[in-house]
Design a protein around this motif. Structure first.
Motif, mmCIF file in Angstrom:
data_model
loop_
_atom_site.group_PDB
_atom_site.id
_atom_site.type_symbol
_atom_site.label_atom_id
_atom_site.label_comp_id
_atom_site.label_asym_id
_atom_site.label_seq_id
_atom_site.Cartn_x
_atom_site.Cartn_y
_atom_site.Cartn_z
ATOM 1 N N SER A 172 2.917 3.711 -1.704
ATOM 2 C CA SER A 172 2.748 2.648 -0.800
ATOM 3 C C SER A 172 3.324 2.961 0.546
ATOM 4 O O SER A 172 2.623 2.302 1.500
ATOM 5 C CB SER A 172 3.703 1.359 -1.155
ATOM 6 O OG SER A 172 3.069 1.142 -2.405
ATOM 7 N N PHE A 173 4.304 3.740 0.713
ATOM 8 C CA PHE A 173 4.877 4.107 2.054
ATOM 9 C C PHE A 173 3.849 5.033 2.863
ATOM 10 O O PHE A 173 3.585 4.930 3.932
ATOM 11 C CB PHE A 173 6.145 4.826 1.954
ATOM 12 C CG PHE A 173 6.357 5.667 3.218
ATOM 13 C CD1 PHE A 173 7.069 5.040 4.288
ATOM 14 C CD2 PHE A 173 6.194 6.945 3.329
ATOM 15 C CE1 PHE A 173 7.339 5.753 5.555
ATOM 16 C CE2 PHE A 173 6.360 7.720 4.516
ATOM 17 C CZ PHE A 173 7.057 7.157 5.503
ATOM 18 N N LEU A 194 8.403 3.785 10.013
ATOM 19 C CA LEU A 194 9.725 3.031 9.610
ATOM 20 C C LEU A 194 9.613 1.908 8.966
ATOM 21 O O LEU A 194 10.483 1.428 8.385
ATOM 22 C CB LEU A 194 10.549 2.832 11.055
ATOM 23 C CG LEU A 194 11.946 2.419 11.125
ATOM 24 C CD1 LEU A 194 12.587 3.458 10.292
ATOM 25 C CD2 LEU A 194 12.570 2.163 12.402
ATOM 26 N N GLY A 195 8.753 0.941 9.465
ATOM 27 C CA GLY A 195 8.387 -0.264 8.858
ATOM 28 C C GLY A 195 7.872 -0.274 7.443
ATOM 29 O O GLY A 195 8.309 -0.856 6.324
ATOM 30 N N ALA A 196 7.090 0.905 7.086
ATOM 31 C CA ALA A 196 6.476 1.091 5.936
ATOM 32 C C ALA A 196 7.423 1.428 4.857
ATOM 33 O O ALA A 196 7.495 1.353 3.856
ATOM 34 C CB ALA A 196 5.588 2.007 5.895
ATOM 35 N N SER A 214 2.553 -1.796 3.583
ATOM 36 C CA SER A 214 3.046 -1.299 2.488
ATOM 37 C C SER A 214 3.648 -2.055 1.260
ATOM 38 O O SER A 214 3.684 -1.975 0.095
ATOM 39 C CB SER A 214 4.251 -0.490 2.799
ATOM 40 O OG SER A 214 5.435 -1.253 3.416
ATOM 41 N N MET A 215 4.193 -3.604 1.720
ATOM 42 C CA MET A 215 4.738 -4.431 0.827
ATOM 43 C C MET A 215 3.516 -4.932 -0.215
ATOM 44 O O MET A 215 4.022 -4.884 -1.402
ATOM 45 C CB MET A 215 5.439 -5.476 1.511
ATOM 46 C CG MET A 215 6.737 -5.089 1.840
ATOM 47 S SD MET A 215 7.771 -4.876 0.661
ATOM 48 C CE MET A 215 9.456 -4.445 1.483
ATOM 49 N N PRO A 216 2.308 -5.199 0.403
ATOM 50 C CA PRO A 216 1.320 -5.838 -0.460
ATOM 51 C C PRO A 216 0.967 -4.614 -1.461
ATOM 52 O O PRO A 216 0.629 -4.871 -2.672
ATOM 53 C CB PRO A 216 0.373 -6.256 0.317
ATOM 54 C CG PRO A 216 1.040 -6.660 1.532
ATOM 55 C CD PRO A 216 2.219 -5.696 1.636
#
Length: 274
Positions: A194-195, A31-33, A181-183
């Motif tokens: 990324s996810f 979920l965060g990713a 995922s963000m970086p």
């Protein structure tokens, strides 16, 4: 609501319960990713604050959910009573120390020249994911060991306590998913990829959870050592990886306040629910 969940988990096999609980913690990471589908970048101060929160949760869980029960269930008095927890704690830290030296990885806010572990041609993305995977091994193990204690009939181990720990781990896994995922998205990777990398970093939790539960079920006397082992591994991760990652920029105060917030949240959950 929580009582209903506890009742359900009491009705199923504790090893299966450990699997379900760690699948939940993995799901929160995913979920965060998924934030990469909505944002391309995230302010560094917010990321550092969330990582600090993660560290606070892990430290609080290490004491209230793991070390304290390990000491309570040990027999004897004085040094005799605390020895299983002390030995397990040291072994857990040494285990993560060994993984840290052997497994190639790169911390989130570190330069590529600062990668750790054995030398490898692996790409930066793989090394970033492996760094977070290191975080997740002791987390899954901790949840599994508590459920294993329930299966073994240890009075100090309860379904409510194990579920509380899983909830706390899940909460702090949300920023961990973002932190991976963000970086990767910022580096130019596609949102979907990324996810996938972000959620994959927590797939080790169900594996570690089931292994921990099964081990304690078959070898009940190791439970105090196993609980402390998970605590030692988690503290090693916090001190060696999580805190340094939050201190690389000018957001040290934000990261520290995040740590305090995470500690209070986990402490409150454990006392109120566990």
């Amino acid at each position: 609501m929580f009582e209903t969940i506890v009742t359900y988990f009491e009705s199923i096999d504790p090893v299966l319960a450990a699997l379900y609980a760690t699948l939940f913690t993995w799901g929160v990471t995913a979920l965060g990713a998924s934030a990469v589908f909505f944002f391309k970048t995230m302010h560094r101060a917010l990321l550092d604050g969330m990582l600090g929160f993660t560290g606070g949760v892990m430290v609080a869980a290490s004491y209230w959910s793991l070390l304290s029960p390990a000491i309570e269930m040990s027999s004897g008095e004085g040094f005799t009573k605390v020895m299983p927890a002390a030995i397990g704690f040291i072994l857990g830290a040494l285990f993560l120390f060994g993984l840290d030296k052997a497994l190639p990885h790169l911390h989130i806010n570190f330069k590529e020249t600062e990668k750790e572990g054995i030398k490898t041609p692996w790409q930066r993305t793989t090394l970033l994911v492996l760094a977070i995977t290191l975080h997740n091994i002791p987390e899954g193990l901790a949840v599994g060991v508590l459920f294993g204690g329930v299966a073994a009939g240890i009075p100090e181990a309860s379904i409510a306590g194990a579920l509380t720990l899983a909830i706390g781990i899940g909460i702090q896994n949300f920023p961990e998913g973002i932190a991976v995922s963000m970086p990767l998205r910022r580096m130019g990777m596609k949102r979907s990829k990324s996810f996938m990398y972000g959620q994959a970093s927590a797939l080790v939790e169900p594996i570690a959870g089931v292994l921990g539960a099964v081990a304690v079920t078959f070898f009940t006397p190791i439970l105090p050592y196993a609980l402390a082992f998970a605590a030692g591994a988690m503290i090693f991760v916090v001190v060696e990886e999580v805190i340094p990652e939050t201190q690389r920029d000018k957001n040290t105060d934000i990261a520290t306040l995040g740590f305090i917030g995470g500690f209070v949240v986990m402490m409150s959950l454990d006392v109120a629910l566990g």
